[in-house]
Motif scaffolding. Structure first.
Motif, mmCIF file in Angstrom:
data_model
loop_
_atom_site.group_PDB
_atom_site.id
_atom_site.type_symbol
_atom_site.label_atom_id
_atom_site.label_comp_id
_atom_site.label_asym_id
_atom_site.label_seq_id
_atom_site.Cartn_x
_atom_site.Cartn_y
_atom_site.Cartn_z
ATOM 1 N N VAL A 3 0.741 -1.139 0.001
ATOM 2 C CA VAL A 3 -0.083 0.084 0.029
ATOM 3 C C VAL A 3 0.814 1.319 -0.008
ATOM 4 C CG1 VAL A 3 -1.941 1.288 1.340
ATOM 5 C CG2 VAL A 3 -1.964 -1.144 1.230
ATOM 6 N N GLU A 4 1.998 1.136 0.728
ATOM 7 C CA GLU A 4 2.892 2.409 0.608
ATOM 8 C C GLU A 4 3.368 2.666 -0.395
ATOM 9 O OE1 GLU A 4 6.997 3.312 2.922
ATOM 10 O OE2 GLU A 4 5.578 2.747 4.344
ATOM 11 N N GLY A 5 3.970 1.560 -1.417
ATOM 12 C CA GLY A 5 4.365 1.975 -2.773
ATOM 13 C C GLY A 5 3.426 2.652 -3.736
ATOM 14 N N LYS A 6 2.382 1.904 -3.422
ATOM 15 C CA LYS A 6 1.136 2.519 -4.395
ATOM 16 C C LYS A 6 0.811 4.083 -4.118
ATOM 17 C CE LYS A 6 -1.381 -1.626 -5.577
ATOM 18 N NZ LYS A 6 -2.524 -2.137 -5.262
ATOM 19 N N ILE A 7 0.879 4.194 -2.738
ATOM 20 C CA ILE A 7 0.649 5.690 -2.506
ATOM 21 C C ILE A 7 1.754 6.534 -2.760
ATOM 22 C CG2 ILE A 7 0.496 7.378 -0.164
ATOM 23 C CD1 ILE A 7 -0.950 4.934 1.202
ATOM 24 N N ARG A 38 7.728 8.864 -7.413
ATOM 25 C CA ARG A 38 6.927 7.936 -8.095
ATOM 26 C C ARG A 38 7.959 6.392 -8.370
ATOM 27 N NH1 ARG A 38 4.236 9.693 -13.701
ATOM 28 N NH2 ARG A 38 5.702 8.242 -14.920
ATOM 29 N N ASN A 39 9.186 6.850 -8.734
ATOM 30 C CA ASN A 39 10.054 5.778 -8.792
ATOM 31 C C ASN A 39 10.319 4.900 -7.766
ATOM 32 O OD1 ASN A 39 10.248 5.871 -11.708
ATOM 33 N ND2 ASN A 39 11.559 7.541 -11.763
ATOM 34 N N GLU A 40 10.412 5.660 -6.738
ATOM 35 C CA GLU A 40 10.819 5.179 -5.329
ATOM 36 C C GLU A 40 9.470 4.141 -4.917
ATOM 37 O OE1 GLU A 40 11.016 6.547 -0.710
ATOM 38 O OE2 GLU A 40 11.997 7.637 -2.058
ATOM 39 N N GLY A 41 8.357 4.714 -5.090
ATOM 40 C CA GLY A 41 7.138 3.686 -4.997
ATOM 41 C C GLY A 41 7.021 2.475 -5.941
ATOM 42 N N ARG A 42 7.432 2.885 -7.197
ATOM 43 C CA ARG A 42 7.599 1.570 -8.118
ATOM 44 C C ARG A 42 8.519 0.598 -7.763
ATOM 45 N NH1 ARG A 42 4.960 2.156 -13.083
ATOM 46 N NH2 ARG A 42 6.471 1.028 -13.845
#
Length: 58
Positions: A3-7, A38-42
């Motif tokens: 969920v954290e990555g998607k956020i 965005r790339n960190e979450g991806r």
């Protein structure tokens, strides 16, 4: 997928979109911060980072 990555990916996308068309150095810096977030979450979700030019689907 976390969920954290998607956020993080969603928040980075919104920040990038909000500032990418600004001409000032501050706007460009904020757009880059959005891309980085965005790339960190991806990466947290096991996806490859976005490396295409902003605003393209390629």
């Amino acid at each position: 997928m976390s969920v954290e990555g998607k956020i993080k990916e969603a928040a980075g996308f919104v920040k990038e979109e909000a500032y990418e068309h600004g001409k000032s150095p501050e706007s460009q810096q904020k757009a880059q911060e959005g891309r980085d977030l965005r790339n960190e979450g991806r990466a947290e979700d096991g996806k490859a980072p976005k490396t295409t030019t902003p605003g393209t689907d390629a």
